[in-house]
Design a protein around this motif. Structure first.
Motif, PDB file in Angstrom:
ATOM      1  N   LEU A  78       5.523   2.463 -36.990  1.00 17.65           N
ATOM      2  CA  LEU A  78       5.147   3.879 -36.956  1.00 17.65           C
ATOM      3  C   LEU A  78       3.783   4.080 -37.603  1.00 17.65           C
ATOM      4  O   LEU A  78       3.388   3.325 -38.498  1.00 17.65           O
ATOM      5  N   ARG A  81       1.409   8.300 -41.409  1.00 21.04           N
ATOM      6  CA  ARG A  81       1.918   9.640 -41.743  1.00 21.04           C
ATOM      7  C   ARG A  81       3.388   9.765 -41.355  1.00 21.04           C
ATOM      8  O   ARG A  81       4.190  10.334 -42.104  1.00 21.04           O
ATOM      9  N   GLN A  82       3.762   9.244 -40.193  1.00 18.31           N
ATOM     10  CA  GLN A  82       5.159   9.308 -39.767  1.00 18.31           C
ATOM     11  C   GLN A  82       6.050   8.485 -40.690  1.00 18.31           C
ATOM     12  O   GLN A  82       7.147   8.919 -41.047  1.00 18.31           O
ATOM     13  N   SER A 112       5.717  15.611 -36.921  1.00 18.66           N
ATOM     14  CA  SER A 112       5.647  14.174 -37.224  1.00 18.66           C
ATOM     15  C   SER A 112       7.039  13.560 -37.273  1.00 18.66           C
ATOM     16  O   SER A 112       7.252  12.443 -36.796  1.00 18.66           O
ATOM     17  N   LEU A 113       7.980  14.297 -37.822  1.00 11.40           N
ATOM     18  CA  LEU A 113       9.360  13.808 -37.908  1.00 11.40           C
ATOM     19  C   LEU A 113       9.967  13.653 -36.518  1.00 11.40           C
ATOM     20  O   LEU A 113      10.610  12.645 -36.212  1.00 11.40           O
ATOM     21  N   LYS A 115       8.294  13.182 -33.685  1.00 12.43           N
ATOM     22  CA  LYS A 115       7.629  12.046 -33.028  1.00 12.43           C
ATOM     23  C   LYS A 115       8.155  10.715 -33.566  1.00 12.43           C
ATOM     24  O   LYS A 115       8.373   9.772 -32.804  1.00 12.43           O
ATOM     25  N   ALA A 116       8.345  10.639 -34.870  1.00 16.79           N
ATOM     26  CA  ALA A 116       8.842   9.397 -35.477  1.00 16.79           C
ATOM     27  C   ALA A 116      10.246   9.084 -34.970  1.00 16.79           C
ATOM     28  O   ALA A 116      10.545   7.930 -34.612  1.00 16.79           O
TER      29      ALA A 116
END
Length: 131
Positions: A78, A81-82, A112-113, A115-116
């Motif tokens: 990842l 940031r993720q 971001s959460l 996407k992760a």
């Protein structure tokens, strides 16, 4: 929690005020800043063939199951940031709390959460049908 840092105790170099209300968040913030300082001081002429295959913390992961190894590998892929936001989430912080600590908006944390999580699901479900 570190025995020397307890909720409500005074901490030298800590946040201003009579006590430390959120020691875990403070410790994570201090560690992140120290890491950033150390990375900034690195000598960038280090040869890449000297970099180990695995991080030192994971070098002796013989006790991890295959599934755990796949999860760790997926998380390592990842973006920074993720990974950071996933770590805060894993520690039990809500997006609003994470946003406040990282000085970003709650929407950016949730994005971001999301996407992760999507990326982890993709990576971890690849090849499952071939087993």
């Amino acid at each position: 929690m570190c025995p020397r840092v307890r909720r409500g105790s005074k901490v030298k170099g800590g946040p201003q005020g009579p006590s430390l209300a959120t020691p875990r968040a403070w410790a994570r913030r201090v560690a992140a800043r120290e890491l950033a300082r150390r990375v900034a001081e690195l000598d960038y002429e280090i040869l890449t063939d000297q970099v180990p295959e695995r991080p030192a913390l994971l070098a002796n992961n013989a006790d991890l199951s295959e599934q755990s190894r796949r999860i760790v590998a997926a998380i390592q892929e990842l973006p920074p940031r993720q990974r950071q936001i996933m770590a805060w989430t894993y520690d039990g912080y809500a997006p609003a709390e994470i946003a406040e600590e990282l000085d970003i908006t709650p929407e950016a944390v949730r994005s971001s959460l999301r996407k992760a999580r999507r990326s982890l699901i993709e990576r971890l479900t690849q090849g499952k049908g071939s087993r």
